[in-house]
Design a protein around this motif. Structure first.
Motif, mmCIF file in Angstrom:
data_model
loop_
_atom_site.group_PDB
_atom_site.id
_atom_site.type_symbol
_atom_site.label_atom_id
_atom_site.label_comp_id
_atom_site.label_asym_id
_atom_site.label_seq_id
_atom_site.Cartn_x
_atom_site.Cartn_y
_atom_site.Cartn_z
ATOM 1 N N UNK A 128 35.960 37.347 51.101
ATOM 2 C CA UNK A 128 37.096 37.308 50.177
ATOM 3 C C UNK A 128 36.585 36.877 48.824
ATOM 4 N N UNK A 129 36.815 37.684 47.835
ATOM 5 C CA UNK A 129 36.351 37.380 46.484
ATOM 6 C C UNK A 129 37.553 36.900 45.683
ATOM 7 N N UNK A 130 37.452 35.695 45.146
ATOM 8 C CA UNK A 130 38.573 35.159 44.360
ATOM 9 C C UNK A 130 38.062 34.371 43.176
ATOM 10 N N UNK A 131 38.971 33.996 42.280
ATOM 11 C CA UNK A 131 38.588 33.189 41.128
ATOM 12 C C UNK A 131 38.746 33.949 39.828
ATOM 13 N N UNK A 132 38.780 33.171 38.724
ATOM 14 C CA UNK A 132 39.103 33.747 37.426
ATOM 15 C C UNK A 132 37.884 34.315 36.702
ATOM 16 N N UNK A 133 36.712 34.134 37.301
ATOM 17 C CA UNK A 133 35.491 34.607 36.637
ATOM 18 C C UNK A 133 35.441 36.127 36.561
ATOM 19 N N UNK A 134 34.451 36.663 35.825
ATOM 20 C CA UNK A 134 34.303 38.127 35.760
ATOM 21 C C UNK A 134 33.913 38.675 37.132
ATOM 22 N N UNK A 135 34.207 39.948 37.360
ATOM 23 C CA UNK A 135 33.869 40.546 38.649
ATOM 24 C C UNK A 135 32.396 40.305 38.945
ATOM 25 N N UNK A 136 32.085 39.874 40.147
ATOM 26 C CA UNK A 136 30.699 39.488 40.432
ATOM 27 C C UNK A 136 29.765 40.696 40.334
ATOM 28 N N UNK A 137 28.736 40.486 39.537
ATOM 29 C CA UNK A 137 27.754 41.543 39.348
ATOM 30 C C UNK A 137 26.600 41.231 40.281
#
Ligand SMILES: Nc1ncnc2c1ncn2[C@@H]1O[C@H](COP(=O)(O)OP(=O)(O)OP(=O)(O)O)[C@@H](O)[C@H]1O
Ligand SMILES: [Mg+2]
Lengths: 258, 347
Positions: B146-155
């Motif tokens: 599950x990818x969450x959080x306000x950061x930029x999309x994980x590269x």
């Protein structure tokens, strides 16, 4: 008020300045309770005079209208018809304020059920009418203590009614009736809730007050034994005054008194 | 010859009234309790309304998190006894925080936390063992990522992460990156979504219903309060008709008797209302603490402080006015009664 007094002065048997001044004068007083089919004729026209300083007993069987008559002449209820004069004033002409003044100063009420204020001590009960009359607390307390001593209750002054015997409660009620030095004490069956001996004590007390303070006492009873002290006795039956007598005219040894 | 009866000064009535309250203490307490009960009910409702506004955000966050979790389990199957792994790209919003909480309580064997931007995991009360890992270990044996959080999309290079997974499933609480991870075997799930028109409509209808319900509850609680207080005060007056009659025989003016009951009922009303208000607020606070926890309830109460104060003032005022009106009306009727009738009454 002034007009009616002059107007009715002529009616008075015991007019002012007469031999026997009259404190209560009731003319053809009628009282009907209820209306229509439920009408009860509690008083069918009672006329009586009460002289100043007398001890008047009113006799009558239960339901004959004694309490009703007391309520009329004590300004506790308005008659359906007829007039009641207290000290020559037609009480029908008095407003609320004046009636309160009259009840406060002129008349002391003693009830069959004592009607003491349960939350107050005996002393406070006696002081209450004085404070209604505007008396200062200290003066009232002093006077109340004197009166309680007079009725033989000095030692129980600080007790609540519930802590007193029936006789003591009635003494307290009599003391309260005397609070503002009234001209009249109206006692409606003051002995009915007391035993024979205590009842006799109350009658003796009232009689004693009548003699010493010259206060007019009107006392209702249906007990013939309570009559000896009175100056005059009226019989009431079915709402009418049917007979008047002095105790000396009665034969207390006859069978009806035992 | 006949004069006007004197008007007694206020302090005489005050003395007599306070004496009555003190001596009839047991009875006064019963009357005060009657008033307090009515006001407590009213205040509990009002305070509940205020706290409810305060926790509405929390409610929404919980509902949204539940929706996301449901959505996830539809794709992943039951998570019971499995391992889920969270990749956190930055600070979480309330929905995501609740989602973490609900995930940890969903019966997982293990919940992993990989912080790409150093964000610590939110405090969760109970549930699966919480393990912080590095990206390299994030996927091992996990059933859901599950990818969450306000950061930029994980590269990031997804392949090694996905390779170790039991089932290749990547869920995003926010926008899915332009080039989604994985291949044809990877399930990509978007947990965020715009509510449909139908849902919006339903939400609005629910809101209207809630408003109507609230109005109804206020009306009912007001009725309960009015009836309770009138009854308590009416009883305390009618049982004293005889006393009123006696006082009139002794020369009391109607105005004095009215004053007596005005003072008494104002006192009883004030004490009862304040006590009832405190009790009602306390009850509401306890109830909300039970449902939402102490921290949230406290926060909500602080947020609603001004309306809570307003409600408390209104409840106390209502209690006092009601008490006085409910007592004064019968007392003034009684004080105008013919003394003979008042004396005869045997209530
Ligand atoms: N408030 C009232 N309403 C209707 N009838 C009444 C009321 N008060 C008294 N009566 C009736 O009037 C009549 C006279 O009553 P009253 O109380 O004057 O009698 P009493 O002579 O005092 O009797 P007792 O010796 O039992 O006290 C009775 O028939 C009674 O039922
Ligand atoms: Mg009688």
């Amino acid at each position: 008020m002034a007009l009616s007094r002059e107007h009715h002065a002529a009616l008075f048997e015991c007019a002012p300045g007469g031999e026997r001044p009259c404190v209560i004068h009731a003319v053809d007083v009628k009282k009907i309770y209820g209306a229509g089919e439920n009408q009860t004729f509690a008083l069918r026209g009672a006329t009586l005079d009460v002289y100043k300083g007398e001890y008047l007993s009113i006799m009558g069987p239960s339901g004959s209208g004694k309490s009703t008559l007391f309520n009329m002449i004590g300004a506790l209820q308005k008659p359906t018809d007829g007039r009641v004069y207290i000290d020559q004033v037609d009480i029908a002409h008095l407003d609320h304020n004046e009636l309160a003044w009259l009840r406060c100063r002129k008349i002391g009420y003693v009830f069959q059920t004592f009607n003491l204020i349960q939350v107050m001590t005996c002393l406070e009960n006696v002081m209450l009418p004085m404070s209604f009359a505007g008396m200062e607390t200290d003066a009232a307390r002093e006077k109340a203590v004197t009166i309680l001593k007079l009725v033989g209750l000095g030692h129980r002054a600080l007790h609540k009614p519930a802590e007193l015997s029936g006789g003591q409660q009635q003494r307290c009620a009599i003391a309260r009736a005397l609070a503002n030095s009234p001209e009249i004490i109206l006692a409606d069956e003051p002995t009915a809730n007391l035993d024979q001996r205590t009842g006799q004590e109350m009658i003796d007390l009232l009689s004693h007050l009548n003699k010493t303070l010259n206060v007019t006492v009107i006392s209702a009873t249906h007990d013939l034994k309570m009559l000896q002290s009175s100056h005059r006795i009226l019989w009431i039956e079915d709402g009418r005054i049917v007979k008047s007598a002095k105790p000396e005219e009665l034969d207390f040894s006859s069978s009806e008194f035992h | 010859m006949i004069k006007e009866q004197v008007q007694l000064p206020l302090h005489v009535a005050l003395t007599v009234a306070m004496q009555g309250i003190r001596i009839r203490f047991g009875r006064s307490v019963v009357t005060i309790l009657g008033v307090a009960l009515g006001i407590a009910f009213l205040m509990a409702m009002l305070a509940g309304m205020a706290l409810n506004r305060g926790v509405a955000g929390e409610d929404r966050a919980r509902a949204e998190a539940r929706r996301m979790l449901n959505f996830l389990t539809v794709e992943s199957g039951s998570l019971d006894g499995k391992t889920a792994s969270i990749i956190c790209t930055g600070p979480l919003d309330p929905f995501e925080e609740r989602l973490v909480g609900q995930l940890s309580a969903a019966g997982l064997e293990e919940l992993r936390w990989t912080a790409l931007a150093g964000t610590p995991p939110p405090a969760v009360s109970s549930g699966a063992p919480f393990r912080q890992t590095y990206l390299s270990g994030a996927g091992d044996g996990a059933s859901a990522l599950i990818v969450m959080g306000a950061g930029p999309p994980p590269d990031i290079v997804w392949e090694p992460v996905l390779a170790g997974m039991r089932k290749q499933l990547a869920a995003f609480t926010r926008a899915i990156p332009a080039s989604p991870p994985g291949d044809a075997h990877t399930t990509i799930v978007s947990l965020s979504r715009e509510p449909s028109a139908d849902e919006r409509e339903r939400a609005a209808a629910e809101k209207r219903r809630a408003a109507a319900r609230q109005l109804w509850v206020i009306v009912i609680s007001l009725a309960v309060t009015v009836i309770g207080i009138s009854n308590a005060m009416l009883m305390s007056v009618t049982e004293r008709f005889r006393e009123i009659g006696t006082m009139k025989c002794l020369g009391a003016l109607s105005s004095f008797i009215r004053m007596l009951f005005l003072i008494e009922s104002a006192f009883v009303g004030a004490v009862g209302s304040v006590a009832g208000c405190a009790a009602g607020a306390l009850f509401a606070a306890l109830a909300y603490t039970g449902i939402y926890g102490l921290a949230l309830t406290t926060r909500s109460a602080y947020g609603q402080l001004s309306s809570l104060a307003l409600y408390a003032a209104a409840a106390v005022a209502a209690g006092m006015v009601l008490s006085v009106v409910a007592a004064i009306y019968p007392a003034s009727v009684a004080s105008r009664m013919v003394p003979a009738n008042a004396l005869r009454s045997n209530v």
